[in-house]
Write a protein that holds these residues in place. Structure first.
Motif, mmCIF file in Angstrom:
data_model
loop_
_atom_site.group_PDB
_atom_site.id
_atom_site.type_symbol
_atom_site.label_atom_id
_atom_site.label_comp_id
_atom_site.label_asym_id
_atom_site.label_seq_id
_atom_site.Cartn_x
_atom_site.Cartn_y
_atom_site.Cartn_z
ATOM 1 N N THR A 1 6.130 -44.184 -38.474
ATOM 2 C CA THR A 1 6.714 -45.127 -39.230
ATOM 3 C C THR A 1 7.699 -44.691 -40.117
ATOM 4 N N ILE A 2 7.310 -43.290 -40.534
ATOM 5 C CA ILE A 2 8.354 -42.738 -41.438
ATOM 6 C C ILE A 2 9.657 -42.468 -40.505
ATOM 7 N N GLU A 3 9.540 -41.840 -39.240
ATOM 8 C CA GLU A 3 10.742 -41.650 -38.476
ATOM 9 C C GLU A 3 11.277 -43.057 -38.163
ATOM 10 N N THR A 4 10.640 -44.014 -38.116
ATOM 11 C CA THR A 4 11.475 -45.468 -37.854
ATOM 12 C C THR A 4 12.415 -45.755 -39.000
ATOM 13 N N ILE A 5 11.839 -45.488 -40.099
ATOM 14 C CA ILE A 5 12.409 -45.805 -41.559
ATOM 15 C C ILE A 5 13.735 -44.917 -41.773
ATOM 16 N N VAL A 6 13.443 -43.528 -41.334
ATOM 17 C CA VAL A 6 14.812 -42.758 -41.365
ATOM 18 C C VAL A 6 15.897 -43.141 -40.445
ATOM 19 N N ARG A 7 15.312 -43.613 -39.345
ATOM 20 C CA ARG A 7 16.194 -43.980 -38.058
ATOM 21 C C ARG A 7 16.935 -45.213 -38.358
ATOM 22 N N LYS A 8 16.337 -45.927 -39.040
ATOM 23 C CA LYS A 8 17.097 -47.427 -39.335
ATOM 24 C C LYS A 8 17.582 -47.615 -40.757
ATOM 25 N N THR A 9 17.406 -46.605 -41.652
ATOM 26 C CA THR A 9 18.009 -46.744 -43.015
ATOM 27 C C THR A 9 18.808 -45.558 -43.425
ATOM 28 N N CYS B 1 -10.549 -50.991 -44.532
ATOM 29 C CA CYS B 1 -9.275 -51.413 -44.468
ATOM 30 C C CYS B 1 -8.563 -50.591 -45.198
ATOM 31 N N PRO B 2 -7.856 -49.246 -44.624
ATOM 32 C CA PRO B 2 -7.065 -48.486 -45.187
ATOM 33 C C PRO B 2 -5.665 -48.958 -45.576
ATOM 34 N N GLY B 3 -5.220 -48.412 -46.415
ATOM 35 C CA GLY B 3 -3.535 -48.671 -46.627
ATOM 36 C C GLY B 3 -3.162 -47.313 -45.815
ATOM 37 N N TYR B 4 -1.620 -46.941 -46.147
ATOM 38 C CA TYR B 4 -1.220 -45.946 -45.532
ATOM 39 C C TYR B 4 -1.883 -44.484 -45.458
ATOM 40 N N VAL B 5 -2.331 -44.091 -44.291
ATOM 41 C CA VAL B 5 -3.169 -42.948 -44.233
ATOM 42 C C VAL B 5 -1.976 -42.005 -43.684
ATOM 43 N N ASP B 6 -2.370 -40.725 -43.916
ATOM 44 C CA ASP B 6 -1.733 -39.549 -43.583
ATOM 45 C C ASP B 6 -2.015 -39.107 -42.051
ATOM 46 N N THR B 7 -1.414 -40.007 -41.279
ATOM 47 C CA THR B 7 -1.625 -39.591 -40.063
ATOM 48 C C THR B 7 -0.488 -39.550 -38.900
ATOM 49 N N ASP B 8 -0.441 -39.545 -37.512
ATOM 50 C CA ASP B 8 0.745 -39.605 -36.808
ATOM 51 C C ASP B 8 1.236 -40.994 -36.843
ATOM 52 N N MET B 9 0.734 -41.982 -36.717
ATOM 53 C CA MET B 9 0.814 -43.447 -36.843
ATOM 54 C C MET B 9 1.991 -43.453 -38.035
ATOM 55 N N THR B 10 1.352 -42.938 -39.280
ATOM 56 C CA THR B 10 2.270 -43.033 -40.471
ATOM 57 C C THR B 10 3.517 -42.182 -40.116
ATOM 58 N N ALA B 11 3.569 -41.054 -39.564
ATOM 59 C CA ALA B 11 4.759 -40.152 -39.193
ATOM 60 C C ALA B 11 5.601 -40.878 -38.597
ATOM 61 N N ARG C 1 17.649 -42.992 -44.781
ATOM 62 C CA ARG C 1 16.993 -42.142 -45.858
ATOM 63 C C ARG C 1 16.313 -40.886 -45.292
ATOM 64 N N SER C 2 16.159 -39.925 -46.104
ATOM 65 C CA SER C 2 15.332 -38.811 -45.769
ATOM 66 C C SER C 2 13.993 -39.009 -45.440
ATOM 67 N N ALA C 3 13.243 -38.296 -44.686
ATOM 68 C CA ALA C 3 11.946 -38.367 -44.504
ATOM 69 C C ALA C 3 11.091 -38.119 -45.643
ATOM 70 N N GLU C 4 11.593 -37.319 -46.690
ATOM 71 C CA GLU C 4 10.770 -37.334 -48.023
ATOM 72 C C GLU C 4 10.784 -38.606 -48.887
ATOM 73 N N ALA C 5 12.124 -39.338 -48.753
ATOM 74 C CA ALA C 5 12.361 -40.663 -49.506
ATOM 75 C C ALA C 5 11.647 -41.593 -48.683
ATOM 76 N N ALA C 6 11.256 -41.618 -47.323
ATOM 77 C CA ALA C 6 10.569 -42.512 -46.487
ATOM 78 C C ALA C 6 9.094 -42.410 -46.801
ATOM 79 N N ARG C 7 8.733 -41.322 -46.980
ATOM 80 C CA ARG C 7 7.156 -41.173 -47.367
ATOM 81 C C ARG C 7 6.902 -41.430 -48.505
ATOM 82 N N ALA C 8 7.880 -41.220 -49.485
ATOM 83 C CA ALA C 8 7.637 -41.441 -51.032
ATOM 84 C C ALA C 8 7.466 -43.174 -51.046
ATOM 85 N N GLU C 9 8.289 -43.720 -50.433
ATOM 86 C CA GLU C 9 8.221 -45.074 -50.390
ATOM 87 C C GLU C 9 6.961 -45.803 -49.748
ATOM 88 N N LEU C 10 6.577 -45.434 -48.744
ATOM 89 C CA LEU C 10 5.050 -45.682 -48.298
ATOM 90 C C LEU C 10 4.072 -45.597 -49.415
#
Length: 271
Positions: free
Chosen positions: A208-216, A196-206, A218-227
């Motif tokens: 998710t980061i794009e979705t956060i950026v689009r909806k909020t 059961c992994p947490g957030y993994v550095d993969t395309d799927m997480t990328a 925020r920058s990609a760096e901030a979204a990645r840091a939040e995860l």
């Protein structure tokens, strides 16, 4: 060659002669798992939906090693397609010794706006696919009283997250299926576990980061840091760390380990 060197060589070829079926094998965690098993002598059946990328991965493994690895494209949420895929894999390499159910996909949708289509898609990909493939592969394990089934779930299968209710429900289902099968086959020589992994550095997480950026906004760096903040170690998990856990569960030293759901998440989830 000294004893330490001999032990190292043995570990490096620990899965020689074993047929390993990995779903969702073309990217991220699945590709890391496939590479890890191939490096240790296993014969791989790679499964997924992207036929072109799967073929590239198969060719890369065959170029780097001596085994005749194969790849099969299928929609694993479809029972007939999943069953046919397993049959083709068995025809190519014999019964599956180690099954890694890694195929999965996460998408968010607020519950009040959730559609039946979204719900069914998340359960189909993340839960029903595990059932279809396992049901087809276990027939070859039972007569030999030997087999390892390793399901890649998520910390979402151990706790709850907002805005991904369907994904969380599906991964809880994978955890429940893992525990049920572990009990059912405890005396059959088959172990069933989940990673059961947490957030993994993969395309799927990328994504998710794009979705956060689009909806909020925020920058990609901030979204990645939040995860990454969800992990007490303050980082994203690397795919190779998940692969290492899978290798251990598939190895001889984990013969008495079954029904376990192991969090790879830096301490985010504790029993």
């Amino acid at each position: 060659m000294n004893e330490q060197s001999k032990a190292s060589v043995a570990a490096d070829r620990a899965f020689t002669g074993q047929h390993v079926l990995v779903t969702g094998a073309s990217r991220g965690i699945g590709w890391s798992i496939a590479q890890a098993f191939a490096a240790r002598g296993a014969t791989l059946s790679l499964a997924g939906r992207d036929a072109a990328l799967l073929e590239q991965r198969r060719a890369a493994l065959n170029t780097s090693g001596a085994s005749n690895h194969t790849a099969f494209s299928a929609d694993l949420a479809d029972a007939e397609a999943a069953t046919a895929m397993v049959r083709h894999a068995v025809a190519a390499h014999g019964p599956v010794d180690i099954l890694v159910n890694n195929a999965g996909y996460g998408a968010s949708q607020p519950f009040a706006k959730m559609t039946a289509e979204h719900w069914n898609q998340m359960l189909g990909i993340n839960l029903s696919g595990v059932f279809h493939v396992t049901r087809a592969a276990i027939d070859g394990m039972l007569p030999r009283k030997s087999g390892r089934i390793i399901n890649i779930a998520s910390t979402a299968g151990l706790t709850g997250y907002a805005y991904v209710a369907a994904y969380v429900a599906a991964k809880h289902g994978v955890v429940g299926l893992t525990r049920a099968l572990a009990r059912e086959y405890a005396t059959a020589g088959i172990t069933v576990n989940a990673v059961c992994p947490g957030y993994v550095d993969t395309d799927m997480t990328a994504t998710t980061i794009e979705t956060i950026v689009r909806k909020t906004g925020r920058s990609a760096e901030a979204a990645r840091a939040e995860l990454a903040k969800s992990n007490p170690q303050g980082r994203l998990i690397q795919p190779e760390e998940v692969a290492d856990a899978v290798l251990w569960l598939a190895g001889a030293g984990a013969a008495s380990v079954t029904g376990q759901c192991i969090a790879i998440a830096g301490g985010e989830v504790m029993p």
